[in-house]
Scaffold this active site. Sequence first.
Site, PDB file in Angstrom:
ATOM      1  N   GLY A  82     -42.006  66.069  89.163  1.00 35.95           N
ATOM      2  CA  GLY A  82     -43.264  65.823  89.861  1.00 35.95           C
ATOM      3  C   GLY A  82     -43.995  67.156  89.939  1.00 35.95           C
ATOM      4  N   ARG A  98     -41.058  73.550  81.442  1.00 32.66           N
ATOM      5  CA  ARG A  98     -41.855  72.351  81.139  1.00 32.66           C
ATOM      6  C   ARG A  98     -43.313  72.790  80.940  1.00 32.66           C
ATOM      7  NH1 ARG A  98     -40.944  67.093  84.637  1.00 32.66           N
ATOM      8  NH2 ARG A  98     -41.582  66.141  82.658  1.00 32.66           N
ATOM      9  N   GLN A 151     -39.038  56.521  86.366  1.00 29.28           N
ATOM     10  CA  GLN A 151     -39.385  57.134  87.655  1.00 29.28           C
ATOM     11  C   GLN A 151     -39.893  56.089  88.644  1.00 29.28           C
ATOM     12  OE1 GLN A 151     -40.140  58.444  84.691  1.00 29.28           O
ATOM     13  NE2 GLN A 151     -40.205  60.671  84.726  1.00 29.28           N
ATOM     14  N   ASP A 181     -50.674  65.559  86.533  1.00 27.67           N
ATOM     15  CA  ASP A 181     -49.964  66.799  86.210  1.00 27.67           C
ATOM     16  C   ASP A 181     -50.917  67.916  85.837  1.00 27.67           C
ATOM     17  OD1 ASP A 181     -47.940  64.487  85.644  1.00 27.67           O
ATOM     18  OD2 ASP A 181     -46.785  66.313  85.999  1.00 27.67           O
ATOM     19  N   ASN A 213     -51.128  62.650  82.956  1.00 28.94           N
ATOM     20  CA  ASN A 213     -50.122  62.122  83.889  1.00 28.94           C
ATOM     21  C   ASN A 213     -49.051  61.439  83.041  1.00 28.94           C
ATOM     22  OD1 ASN A 213     -49.237  61.712  86.646  1.00 28.94           O
ATOM     23  ND2 ASN A 213     -49.651  59.549  86.336  1.00 28.94           N
TER      24      ASN A 213
HETATM   25  O1  MRU Z   1     -41.883  63.860  84.160  1.00 28.97           O
HETATM   26  P1  MRU Z   1     -42.151  63.793  85.633  1.00 28.97           P
HETATM   27  O2  MRU Z   1     -41.295  62.813  86.353  1.00 28.97           O
HETATM   28  O3  MRU Z   1     -42.160  65.164  86.274  1.00 28.97           O
HETATM   29  O4  MRU Z   1     -43.662  63.268  85.703  1.00 28.97           O
HETATM   30  C1  MRU Z   1     -44.281  63.183  86.944  1.00 28.97           C
HETATM   31  C2  MRU Z   1     -45.614  62.559  86.915  1.00 28.97           C
HETATM   32  O5  MRU Z   1     -46.178  62.286  85.885  1.00 28.97           O
HETATM   33  C3  MRU Z   1     -46.280  62.373  88.242  1.00 28.97           C
HETATM   34  O6  MRU Z   1     -47.092  61.242  88.235  1.00 28.97           O
HETATM   35  C4  MRU Z   1     -47.140  63.596  88.523  1.00 28.97           C
HETATM   36  O7  MRU Z   1     -46.382  64.761  88.415  1.00 28.97           O
HETATM   37  C5  MRU Z   1     -47.767  63.545  89.851  1.00 28.97           C
HETATM   38  S1  MRU Z   1     -46.618  63.968  91.114  1.00 28.97           S
HETATM   39  C6  MRU Z   1     -47.374  63.983  92.602  1.00 28.97           C
END
Ligand code: MRU
Length: 352
Positions: free
Chosen positions: A55, A97, A204, A245, A255
């Site tokens: 996140g 990342r 997720q 993101d 996102n």
């Molecule tokens: O790969 P992830 O689980 O880190 O991806 C997270 C997302 O895409 C969320 O929607 C984004 O980070 C917003 S978190 C408030």
Amino acid sequence: MKSEGLAGLTTVSVDWEEPAVIILDQTQLPNREAYLRLYTPEEIWEAIYHLKVRGAPAIGVAAAYGMAVCAQQFGEQSFSVFFQKFTEVKKYLASSRPTAVNLFMALDRMEKCVLSLQDQQVDTIKIKLQQEAEAIRAEDAAACRSIGEWGLSVLQPGMGLLTHCNAGHLAVSAYGTALAPVYLGQERGYHFKVYADETRPLLQGARLTAFELQKAGADVTLICDNMASCVMGQGKVQAVLVGCDRIAANGDVANKIGTSGVAVLAKYYGIPFYVLGPTSTVDLKCPDGAHIPIEERQAGEITEKWYTRRMAPPEIKVYNPAFDVTRHELITAIITEKGILYPPFDRGLSKL
Ligand code: MRU
């Protein structure tokens, strides 16, 4: 552990307790609530890369705490050697990342903190780094609370809401971004009905969003990603709420993979599509979505991860982008802690 007093929510995704970063291992959810203590750059990098902490805002906070924890272990007393070690760790964590800009924002802020203290003793700098990381966490929690208030102002009691991926309490320091209005609405008797996309391939939505909303006593229904159109067509969804993101200067938003498809569906069905995120997710240096680096992850996450046997033939070609870009034309509003931005987003974002 710090808790922001959320009804029904006791889990904290990332915290710091000398001499370690503490994270809730999200890869174990929803089956186990296991906390990990991370001490070294390698452990912190691995936790971010493998989505044990994930996140956008949460990885920023984890990286900030990570820099503070690693800096405690540098034995040097000379600023130049301390700073050299600091930049090596910063560069390493930044490679974990690529898409969520919060990671880089947090690391840059920690570096600025060090650079502003060049005339100070190394021991003083170490204390200031802890305070800076703590400030990043506290600001994130406050931003999320404010996003929740702004988000709630565009919703009506009883609405059906659809969300994708996890932009809740687990993805941030408290409340969440897309889910913050859901939690505030719950405290105020709004009785929302939330539809959570399972969010292939890493689930997720199923593992995290369904878990945290159910735990908090919210009305949540899990659907497969390919059911979103059906549920929207049945009139069950009055608004889509997603996190982000990275927000580019023109309002394009990266996102979790699948978000852009949900936005296209929302446009077709005439459902407002809201993106909620802190201003730490805005990247004005990035002109548009085409310039956002999109993480590509391993094929095994599609072909076998989470299953006890293969779900696709061996050696099948796989394309596994972890994020996609939703074009600004599909977005009804971008909701940050500073307020609600409506198109044209480039003007509103540049004023933030
Ligand atoms: O790969 P992830 O689980 O880190 O991806 C997270 C997302 O895409 C969320 O929607 C984004 O980070 C917003 S978190 C408030």
